[in-house]
Design a protein around this motif. Sequence first.
Motif, short mmCIF file in Angstrom:
data_model
loop_
_atom_site.label_atom_id
_atom_site.label_comp_id
_atom_site.label_asym_id
_atom_site.label_seq_id
_atom_site.Cartn_x
_atom_site.Cartn_y
_atom_site.Cartn_z
N LEU A 149 14.01 -84.49 -15.54
CA LEU A 149 14.35 -84.40 -16.95
C LEU A 149 15.81 -84.03 -17.12
CD1 LEU A 149 11.29 -82.37 -18.37
CD2 LEU A 149 11.54 -84.84 -18.16
N GLY A 150 16.54 -84.83 -17.87
CA GLY A 150 17.93 -84.52 -18.19
C GLY A 150 18.04 -84.23 -19.68
N VAL A 151 18.76 -83.16 -20.03
CA VAL A 151 18.85 -82.72 -21.43
C VAL A 151 20.31 -82.73 -21.88
CG1 VAL A 151 18.29 -80.90 -23.07
CG2 VAL A 151 16.87 -81.21 -21.03
N VAL A 152 20.54 -83.34 -23.04
CA VAL A 152 21.82 -83.24 -23.72
C VAL A 152 21.61 -82.36 -24.94
CG1 VAL A 152 23.66 -84.46 -24.95
CG2 VAL A 152 22.59 -85.51 -22.94
N PHE A 153 22.23 -81.18 -24.93
CA PHE A 153 22.02 -80.21 -25.99
C PHE A 153 22.91 -80.52 -27.19
CE2 PHE A 153 20.91 -77.99 -22.06
CZ PHE A 153 19.68 -77.46 -22.39
N GLN A 154 22.45 -80.05 -28.35
CA GLN A 154 23.25 -80.20 -29.57
C GLN A 154 24.45 -79.26 -29.55
OE1 GLN A 154 22.65 -79.26 -34.31
NE2 GLN A 154 20.88 -79.94 -33.13
N CYS B 90 14.61 -89.19 -14.61
CA CYS B 90 13.63 -90.19 -15.07
C CYS B 90 13.54 -90.20 -16.59
CB CYS B 90 12.25 -89.88 -14.50
SG CYS B 90 12.16 -89.76 -12.71
N TRP B 91 13.80 -89.04 -17.20
CA TRP B 91 13.68 -88.89 -18.64
C TRP B 91 14.95 -88.30 -19.22
CZ3 TRP B 91 10.05 -90.47 -22.10
CH2 TRP B 91 8.87 -91.02 -21.56
N TRP B 92 15.43 -88.91 -20.31
CA TRP B 92 16.57 -88.40 -21.06
C TRP B 92 16.04 -87.74 -22.34
CZ3 TRP B 92 22.09 -89.83 -20.73
CH2 TRP B 92 22.41 -90.47 -19.53
N LEU B 93 16.34 -86.45 -22.54
CA LEU B 93 15.99 -85.72 -23.76
C LEU B 93 17.31 -85.37 -24.44
CD1 LEU B 93 13.25 -83.34 -22.26
CD2 LEU B 93 12.97 -85.66 -23.19
N VAL B 94 17.59 -86.06 -25.53
CA VAL B 94 18.94 -86.02 -26.11
C VAL B 94 18.88 -85.54 -27.55
CG1 VAL B 94 21.09 -87.29 -26.39
CG2 VAL B 94 19.44 -88.04 -24.67
N GLN C 39 20.06 -99.11 -22.15
CA GLN C 39 20.17 -99.59 -20.76
C GLN C 39 19.35 -98.72 -19.82
OE1 GLN C 39 23.78 -98.60 -18.53
NE2 GLN C 39 23.96 -100.77 -17.96
N GLN C 40 19.38 -97.41 -20.01
CA GLN C 40 18.59 -96.52 -19.18
C GLN C 40 17.10 -96.83 -19.32
OE1 GLN C 40 19.81 -94.04 -16.91
NE2 GLN C 40 21.56 -95.37 -17.30
N ALA C 41 16.66 -97.11 -20.53
CA ALA C 41 15.26 -97.45 -20.75
C ALA C 41 14.90 -98.77 -20.06
CB ALA C 41 14.97 -97.53 -22.25
N VAL D 280 13.94 -89.76 -25.17
CA VAL D 280 13.51 -89.09 -26.40
C VAL D 280 14.77 -88.53 -27.04
CG1 VAL D 280 12.02 -87.35 -27.44
CG2 VAL D 280 11.33 -88.45 -25.29
N MET D 281 15.04 -88.91 -28.28
CA MET D 281 16.28 -88.47 -28.92
C MET D 281 16.04 -88.04 -30.36
SD MET D 281 18.09 -92.24 -29.04
CE MET D 281 17.03 -93.67 -28.75
N CYS D 282 16.63 -86.92 -30.73
CA CYS D 282 16.59 -86.45 -32.10
C CYS D 282 17.72 -87.14 -32.86
CB CYS D 282 16.79 -84.94 -32.17
SG CYS D 282 15.52 -83.99 -31.33
#
Length: 255
Positions: A79-84, A159-163, A184-186, A193-195
């Motif tokens: 899981l990779g997370v891009v924080f606000q 495997c998963w982007w949480l952005v 592209q990643q998908a 998953v993106m907010c």
Amino acid sequence: MTSLEAHGLIVDVPGRASGRPLDLRMAPGERWGVLGPNGAGKTTLLHTLAGLRVPRGGEVHLEGRALSRWRRREVARRLGVVFQERHDEFPASVLETALIGRHPYLSPWQREGETDIARAREALRHLELEHLEDRLVSSLSGGERQRVSLATVLTQAPCWWLVDEPTNHLDLHHQVATMALLEQQARQGCGVVMCLHDLNLAARWCSHLLLLYPDGEACWGAARDMLVPEALERLYNQALTTVDVDGAPVFVPVR
């Protein structure tokens, strides 16, 4: 790569007594947009899916196993997370920051190797940051910092982007480039998953949508089924009109 699932999940949103339990399965290759007004719990949900917040009820499952049973290093490889919000606690260059994405793969005190550095530089090139690799992150603009965060997760190769708000601070060109990167990643088999706050970005780039209402109600499904003006007007308490552009809906607020 396997699914990310919510089983009876109730996110712990401060000040909210309850909410509809989420029972949903997000599969690799899907691009989920999480929509809702401020305070609806979008960021809280994202952090809960990442295992950074304890849910009020239910569980998050990754690869068919409760996330709470995974070691954090194993989670970080998936899981990779891009924080606000980002905080620069220590001075670091753009390249050094991107290399943080390789930490889940290194043993304690192990230094990054040539392959790690090459991967980070390729990620910076992809985000049009290669000319800034020696600059301190603290000296960058908000949009440049956002692209460094994206490059760090690209270096991580999860495997998963949480952005959380992927286009935050970005100009129009880089908004489109960022959404194209997530698409592209998908296509390469990752889940996203993106907010989002921009309905039109969601309409153009998301395959699925999760709508979070302020009272804790939620609904989800394929984007084509969720982009209904009546549901969106109730979601945002805002009248909308819809225009068709090249076969896709464009939502415009009505005064």
